[in-house]
Structure formats: C-alpha cells, structure tokens
Design a protein around this motif. Structure first.
Motif, PDB file in Angstrom:
ATOM      1  N   SER A   1      41.416  35.142  27.727  1.00 34.00           N
ATOM      2  CA  SER A   1      40.153  34.453  27.940  1.00 34.00           C
ATOM      3  C   SER A   1      40.337  32.940  27.869  1.00 34.00           C
ATOM      4  O   SER A   1      39.827  32.190  28.715  1.00 34.00           O
ATOM      5  CB  SER A   1      39.122  34.898  26.890  1.00 34.00           C
ATOM      6  OG  SER A   1      37.927  34.145  26.994  1.00 34.00           O
TER       7      SER A   1
ATOM      8  N   HIS B   1      31.072  23.092  27.442  1.00 33.31           N
ATOM      9  CA  HIS B   1      31.546  24.476  27.321  1.00 33.31           C
ATOM     10  C   HIS B   1      32.063  24.943  28.678  1.00 33.31           C
ATOM     11  O   HIS B   1      31.324  24.934  29.675  1.00 33.31           O
ATOM     12  CB  HIS B   1      30.410  25.400  26.862  1.00 33.31           C
ATOM     13  CG  HIS B   1      30.388  25.629  25.388  1.00 33.31           C
ATOM     14  ND1 HIS B   1      31.379  26.318  24.734  1.00 33.31           N
ATOM     15  CD2 HIS B   1      29.496  25.250  24.429  1.00 33.31           C
ATOM     16  CE1 HIS B   1      31.097  26.369  23.440  1.00 33.31           C
ATOM     17  NE2 HIS B   1      29.968  25.718  23.238  1.00 33.31           N
TER      18      HIS B   1
ATOM     19  N   ILE C   1      33.608  40.540  26.596  1.00 31.51           N
ATOM     20  CA  ILE C   1      34.817  40.168  27.343  1.00 31.51           C
ATOM     21  C   ILE C   1      35.908  41.165  26.949  1.00 31.51           C
ATOM     22  O   ILE C   1      36.290  41.253  25.782  1.00 31.51           O
ATOM     23  CB  ILE C   1      35.257  38.728  27.017  1.00 31.51           C
ATOM     24  CG1 ILE C   1      34.204  37.745  27.532  1.00 31.51           C
ATOM     25  CG2 ILE C   1      36.620  38.413  27.623  1.00 31.51           C
ATOM     26  CD1 ILE C   1      34.481  36.293  27.191  1.00 31.51           C
TER      27      ILE C   1
ATOM     28  N   THR D   1      35.861  31.926  16.390  1.00 27.80           N
ATOM     29  CA  THR D   1      35.671  33.214  17.060  1.00 27.80           C
ATOM     30  C   THR D   1      36.948  34.042  17.009  1.00 27.80           C
ATOM     31  O   THR D   1      38.022  33.566  17.387  1.00 27.80           O
ATOM     32  CB  THR D   1      35.278  33.002  18.536  1.00 27.80           C
ATOM     33  OG1 THR D   1      34.059  32.263  18.592  1.00 27.80           O
ATOM     34  CG2 THR D   1      35.087  34.334  19.257  1.00 27.80           C
TER      35      THR D   1
ATOM     36  N   GLN E   1      35.239  39.681  17.670  1.00 26.11           N
ATOM     37  CA  GLN E   1      33.910  39.128  17.944  1.00 26.11           C
ATOM     38  C   GLN E   1      33.704  38.898  19.435  1.00 26.11           C
ATOM     39  O   GLN E   1      32.656  39.224  19.988  1.00 26.11           O
ATOM     40  CB  GLN E   1      33.744  37.791  17.212  1.00 26.11           C
ATOM     41  CG  GLN E   1      33.383  37.890  15.755  1.00 26.11           C
ATOM     42  CD  GLN E   1      33.252  36.496  15.171  1.00 26.11           C
ATOM     43  OE1 GLN E   1      34.197  35.720  15.137  1.00 26.11           O
ATOM     44  NE2 GLN E   1      32.061  36.164  14.715  1.00 26.11           N
ATOM     45  N   MET E   2      34.695  38.275  20.067  1.00 25.87           N
ATOM     46  CA  MET E   2      34.586  37.965  21.490  1.00 25.87           C
ATOM     47  C   MET E   2      34.350  39.221  22.314  1.00 25.87           C
ATOM     48  O   MET E   2      33.472  39.265  23.180  1.00 25.87           O
ATOM     49  CB  MET E   2      35.861  37.257  21.961  1.00 25.87           C
ATOM     50  CG  MET E   2      35.846  36.849  23.433  1.00 25.87           C
ATOM     51  SD  MET E   2      37.494  36.466  24.060  1.00 25.87           S
ATOM     52  CE  MET E   2      38.211  38.132  24.200  1.00 25.87           C
TER      53      MET E   2
ATOM     54  N   GLN F   1      37.436  29.004  23.771  1.00 26.68           N
ATOM     55  CA  GLN F   1      36.805  29.856  22.764  1.00 26.68           C
ATOM     56  C   GLN F   1      36.840  29.099  21.438  1.00 26.68           C
ATOM     57  O   GLN F   1      37.862  28.506  21.082  1.00 26.68           O
ATOM     58  CB  GLN F   1      37.555  31.189  22.619  1.00 26.68           C
ATOM     59  CG  GLN F   1      37.395  32.135  23.797  1.00 26.68           C
ATOM     60  CD  GLN F   1      36.017  32.805  23.835  1.00 26.68           C
ATOM     61  OE1 GLN F   1      35.219  32.685  22.903  1.00 26.68           O
ATOM     62  NE2 GLN F   1      35.740  33.523  24.911  1.00 26.68           N
TER      63      GLN F   1
ATOM     64  N   GLU G   1      30.776  40.891  21.063  1.00 28.70           N
ATOM     65  CA  GLU G   1      29.542  40.126  21.239  1.00 28.70           C
ATOM     66  C   GLU G   1      29.423  39.492  22.621  1.00 28.70           C
ATOM     67  O   GLU G   1      28.313  39.353  23.159  1.00 28.70           O
ATOM     68  CB  GLU G   1      29.445  39.053  20.157  1.00 28.70           C
ATOM     69  CG  GLU G   1      29.368  39.645  18.750  1.00 28.70           C
ATOM     70  CD  GLU G   1      29.406  38.594  17.660  1.00 28.70           C
ATOM     71  OE1 GLU G   1      29.314  37.385  17.982  1.00 28.70           O
ATOM     72  OE2 GLU G   1      29.535  38.977  16.481  1.00 28.70           O
ATOM     73  N   GLN G   2      30.549  39.075  23.205  1.00 30.71           N
ATOM     74  CA  GLN G   2      30.521  38.460  24.532  1.00 30.71           C
ATOM     75  C   GLN G   2      30.817  39.467  25.645  1.00 30.71           C
ATOM     76  O   GLN G   2      30.728  39.136  26.826  1.00 30.71           O
ATOM     77  CB  GLN G   2      31.522  37.304  24.608  1.00 30.71           C
ATOM     78  CG  GLN G   2      31.267  36.200  23.601  1.00 30.71           C
ATOM     79  CD  GLN G   2      32.317  35.103  23.662  1.00 30.71           C
ATOM     80  OE1 GLN G   2      32.930  34.842  24.696  1.00 30.71           O
ATOM     81  NE2 GLN G   2      32.553  34.449  22.538  1.00 30.71           N
TER      82      GLN G   2
ATOM     83  N   ALA H   1      32.468  27.812  29.582  1.00 31.24           N
ATOM     84  CA  ALA H   1      31.688  28.992  29.965  1.00 31.24           C
ATOM     85  C   ALA H   1      30.533  28.631  30.891  1.00 31.24           C
ATOM     86  O   ALA H   1      29.963  29.505  31.546  1.00 31.24           O
ATOM     87  CB  ALA H   1      31.156  29.708  28.721  1.00 31.24           C
TER      88      ALA H   1
END
Length: 238
Positions: free
Chosen positions: A142, A87, A135, A124, A128-129, A120, A132-133, A89
């Motif tokens: 992203s 990932h 961002i 997703t 949602q991103m 991502q 929930e994240q 991230a």
C-alpha cells in the motif's frame, strides 16, 4: 531539506512553543507545525517562527476535492513555508492540483515549498489498514503504491515510516524524498506510534529527513536530547 531533523511542535499554543524554544538559545531549527498548533494560533505562528530564522514543515495533511486543496495550497504558499503535505489517498488529480496551487502562490523569485504525500500513518498497523480501510494488500504494498502515485503527480516525496524508506528509494530514485516520523531512541516510550525507529535505523534506511516529537519535547533537557538524536542521525557515535 535533506538530512534534516525536524522537531514536531506538538503544543497547544504559542506560550508553550516559546517556552520550549527558549531552551535552544539561537539555534536555527527545522520545526513542524501541526494541526493542533495551527488551528489554535493561525498563520501568525508560522510567520513568527520564520522571522526567527527557523525552517517550517506545515503538517496539515490536506485531503479534499482537488479544487479546494489547490486553492488552499495557493494561500499556504504565501506563508513561505519550506515543506507541506497532503494525503496521497486523495488521489493523483488532487495532488496535481495541490502542486499547481503551491506554484501559483509562490512569489516570483521565491523557491516553491517542497510538497510530499502521506502514505500510511505510522500509527497504522497492517491489521488496522486491512480491517478498517478494506485494503487487502500488505502495508508495504500500500505504501509503495501511494508513493508511486505521488511521484506520478509530480510531488517531491512522501511521508512514510523508516521501514519503507529504502524500498521507496530503490523504486523511485534517491532524489525522491522520504520524510519519516515515529522516531524514538531505544530508551523512549513507544506512545501511540506503531512503526517506530531510531535515528540510526532511519539513516541506514536512507531516509531524507526524520521527524521527532515527544522524545525531544517531553525531555527535561530538550536541547541535549536534540543534540544526542541529531548526532545519531548524522552518524556521529556517542
């Protein structure tokens, strides 16, 4: 591995895999072994598939502290897989250590597995991103940021949707790999993927490889469906 169609073996165990592959005769395939199958069968499933001549994308999406990921990659390299991922991230240092682990674990004279970073997930959505994240950038921004970070870390490419492939290639060069899951034919159900695309669309977007799962594995005649999607991916009109 460029221009590959990778079949996702989203099965619960070896018996299901063998039944599925028996329908392909002696066809040499590029196969994705994901978490469900790997956790059930362990490294042996990879070894058995390699012994049959198949290429393997080990899709474990590692994401942990740099030292742990590096040591894990060193051991995964010994399976002589062709492609593996982390990932993005997890950060630049984690990705650098993953690459170093792969290099350390690759036997002398063997080619290091390709290493790519997940940007991502194609399941997703932008909503949602952001929710929930937390961002605040757009989904595309992203993905491009993660892709740039992945290249800075020295990795070979990224996992992204076909919709971001073209811009990633423009930004980071044509040799940077873009592996695109969420591939369906126009007649297939969307399932739990959000950013899906056809093989032809992915080809037009410059994707390096596509990953196809249920469109092939759930088809009554998976060999014919594989050939159909491979033809679309390679630009051969049906």
């Amino acid at each position: 591995m460029k221009n590959s169609l990778i079949i996702a073996l989203d099965f619960t165990g070896k018996e299901e895999v063998n039944r599925f592959l028996s329908k392909f005769n002696d066809e040499q395939l590029f196969l994705k072994v994901g978490m469900e199958l790997f956790y059930q069968e362990g490294p042996r499933i990879v070894q058995e598939l390699k012994e049959k001549g198949h290429q393997i994308f080990l899709d474990l999406k590692l994401h942990d502290i740099p030292n742990t990921v590096g040591k894990a990659m060193e051991r995964l390299a010994r399976l002589q897989i062709d492609l593996v991922n982390v990932h993005a991230a997890g950060g630049k240092e984690m990705m650098e250590r993953a690459l170093a682990g792969l290099e350390a674990g690759t036997s002398s004279g063997q080619k290091r597995p390709h290493l790519i970073g997940v940007t991502q997930l194609t399941s997703t959505s932008e909503e949602q991103m952001q929710k929930e994240q937390l961002i605040t950038a757009s989904l595309k921004e992203s993905v491009l940021q993660y892709a740039s970070l992945t290249k800075e870390a020295g990795l070979d490419g990224v996992v992204c949707s076909a919709y971001e492939s073209e811009e990633i290639k423009k930004l980071l060069g044509s040799e940077f790999l873009t592996v695109t899951p969420g591939i369906r034919t126009a007649a297939d159900e969307q399932g739990d993927q959000k950013r899906i695309a056809t093989p032809a669309f992915a080809k037009e977007a410059g994707a390096s490889a596509i990953v196809v799962g249920r469109s092939i594995t759930n088809d009554p005649n998976p060999l014919e469906k594989y050939k159909q999607m491979k033809s679309q991916w390679e630009g051969v009109l049906q």
